[in-house]
Design an enzyme around this catalytic site. Structure first.
Site, mmCIF file in Angstrom:
data_model
loop_
_atom_site.group_PDB
_atom_site.id
_atom_site.type_symbol
_atom_site.label_atom_id
_atom_site.label_comp_id
_atom_site.label_asym_id
_atom_site.label_seq_id
_atom_site.Cartn_x
_atom_site.Cartn_y
_atom_site.Cartn_z
ATOM 1 N N LYS A 128 -0.908 -71.796 69.042
ATOM 2 C CA LYS A 128 0.434 -71.687 69.680
ATOM 3 C C LYS A 128 0.071 -72.451 71.173
ATOM 4 C CE LYS A 128 2.361 -69.712 66.626
ATOM 5 N NZ LYS A 128 1.305 -69.658 65.632
HETATM 6 C C1 LIG Z 1 7.427 -69.043 63.813
HETATM 7 C C2 LIG Z 1 6.422 -67.934 63.749
HETATM 8 N N1 LIG Z 1 6.748 -66.586 63.883
HETATM 9 C C3 LIG Z 1 5.765 -65.567 63.780
HETATM 10 C C4 LIG Z 1 4.339 -65.988 63.792
HETATM 11 C C5 LIG Z 1 3.235 -64.985 63.724
HETATM 12 O O1 LIG Z 1 2.625 -64.794 64.974
HETATM 13 P P1 LIG Z 1 1.267 -64.007 65.259
HETATM 14 O O2 LIG Z 1 0.159 -64.664 64.310
HETATM 15 O O3 LIG Z 1 1.045 -63.913 66.680
HETATM 16 O O4 LIG Z 1 1.535 -62.465 64.554
HETATM 17 C C6 LIG Z 1 4.227 -67.333 63.685
HETATM 18 C C7 LIG Z 1 2.664 -67.619 63.905
HETATM 19 O O5 LIG Z 1 1.987 -68.648 63.176
HETATM 20 C C8 LIG Z 1 5.062 -68.232 63.507
HETATM 21 O O6 LIG Z 1 4.790 -69.800 63.672
#
Ligand SMILES: Cc1ncc(COP(=O)(O)O)c(C=O)c1O
Length: 426
Positions: free
Chosen positions: A205
């Site tokens: 990210k």
């Molecule tokens: C659109 C979206 N939602 C949720 C997530 C989940 O994030 P995390 O890995 O911080 O739980 C991601 C991670 O890739 C994502 O791209």
């Protein structure tokens, strides 16, 4: 006619290396080290206490976050998945409810609905590759409690329409901003339109501590409930052992707390956000401006051009059969492009590959949430082709990441590469 294509033995358009897409990760430096060493020197690793009293770095991050995004509350979590699940629970989602979810998103946005014991209802996309408000409205029924909308690949959803629909049908809105931190819609930060906005600090990210997340919201009860659920639901209250202050305050939750080490890295990363966005947006603009006149190429439209965070460039070709040859030729030119969708190649970002949902797989033989006595609507069915517009759009799209580390010259070489390839393959 321009130079011979590299795929046919001509010179490459782009001769510099391609950076991986770890925008904030690649910038980690002295500021992050200083913050982390400070936490270690203090032996203060847990947000609520340590051997001596220090201001919590996690708390400082939350305060900075809330102030920047103009939200009343911000709550740091261990991941965006934890943030989304806490937000759903905080919004009152539970057994018997249906939750609308975009079908083009990382699978986590859908998995959390099942985690909250509700039934996901998958929605189609419009040409921006964000959720189609018309499909949302079509799929609303009396069981619909909430929607998880996703500002996918940095591009804002159609927030005016979505918020109007939510208001009309009294549905909670949770914005998944994992891929769109710092993005805006008509000048307002993404994450601040709905009941909760959720962010990710996973390594891929824009700003990162490897893992981490954040929830923003404006309603005190919603914040209380997010806070409760993310912290085993009983630990953090003004008085931990007091009777509940209002009906519904006490319930069991999980542990999605952010550690002070993550908070330390994130404090330094947070200060980098605007600079990273500026560089990505500059790079994205150079590339889009350099190719938008090309015949046979249509840049992905956006509901708000200025609000795009600039993490990628996506463009459509007029036929899906052209995508792979186009991508192969671009790669030969030294441009790191890829296709997005192929039925045979699994990708956790496209609902068609979410076998666990399509086949309603559950960890026990009790088929919760799909067999649920509290669910009063018709059975929710899934199929691989249930969002045909999205599949059609995705099958024609070419994507390239736009790392902030790329220089103007890198972007100009990319433009040259795309223009060369388009002459033959668009
Ligand atoms: C659109 C979206 N939602 C949720 C997530 C989940 O994030 P995390 O890995 O911080 O739980 C991601 C991670 O890739 C994502 O791209």
């Amino acid at each position: 006619m321009s130079e011979k294509l590299a795929i046919y033995g001509g010179p490459k358009a782009k001769t510099t290396p391609n950076y991986p897409m770890y925008p904030g990760g690649l910038e980690i430096g002295e500021e992050e080290k200083k913050q982390v060493l400070e936490a270690l020197d203090r032996k203060y690793l847990f947000r609520y206490y340590g051997p001596e009293k220090y201001p919590s770095k996690v708390r400082e991050l939350e305060q900075k976050f809330a102030a920047k995004f103009g939200a009343k509350y911000a709550l740091a979590t261990s991941s965006c998945t934890g943030a989304l699940l806490s937000a759903l629970v905080a919004c009152g989602v539970g057994p018997g409810d249906e939750v609308l979810v975009s079908g083009y998103t990382f699978f986590a946005s859908c998995a959390v609905v099942v985690g909250a014991k509700a039934i996901p209802v998958i929605c189609d996309a419009d040409e921006t590759l964000t959720v189609d408000p018309e499909d949302i409205e079509r799929k609303i029924n009396p069981c619909t409690k909430a929607m998880v909308i996703v500002h996918m690949r940095g591009v804002p959803c159609d927030m005016n329409k979505i918020m109007a629909i939510a208001k009309k049908h009294n549905i909670k809105v949770i914005e998944d901003c994992a891929q769109a931190i710092g993005g805006t819609y008509k000048g307002k930060y993404l994450g601040t339109f709905g009941d909760c906005g959720c962010f990710s600090f996973q390594y891929h990210k824009t700003i990162t501590a490897g893992e981490g997340g954040m929830i923003v919201c404006n309603d005190e009860r919603t914040y209380d409930r997010c806070m409760s659920y993310h912290d085993t639901a009983a630990c953090w209250r003004p008085d931990r052992f007091a009777e509940q202050r209002y009906e519904g305050e006490l319930f069991c939750g999980s542990n999605f707390r952010m550690s002070e080490l993550t908070g330390a890295v994130m404090l330094a990363q947070f200060d980098r956000l605007d600079g990273l966005l500026e560089r990505m947006r500059r790079n994205q603009k150079i590339i889009i401006d350099g190719i938008k006149d090309l015949k046979g190429i249509t840049p992905r439209p956006r509901h708000d051009d200025e609000g795009d965070t600039g993490i990628c460039v996506m463009f459509y070709l007029d036929s899906k059969d052209k995508v792979n040859p186009f991508v192969d030729a671009l790669r030969a030119e030294g441009v790191g492009a890829s296709s997005v969708y192929s039925a045979g190649i699994p990708d956790w970002h496209i609902y068609r590959h979410w076998k666990h949902v399509i086949e309603k797989k559950t960890p026990t033989s009790v088929n919760c949430p799909w067999d649920c006595p509290y669910h009063k609507g018709p059975e929710v069915e899934y199929s691989e082709n249930m969002c045909p517009n999205m599949l059609e759009y995705l099958s024609r799209v070419v994507t390239l990441d736009v790392p902030p580390q790329m220089s103007v010259e890198d972007c100009e070489m990319i433009v040259k590469g795309i223009r060369k390839v388009a002459e033959v393959f668009a």
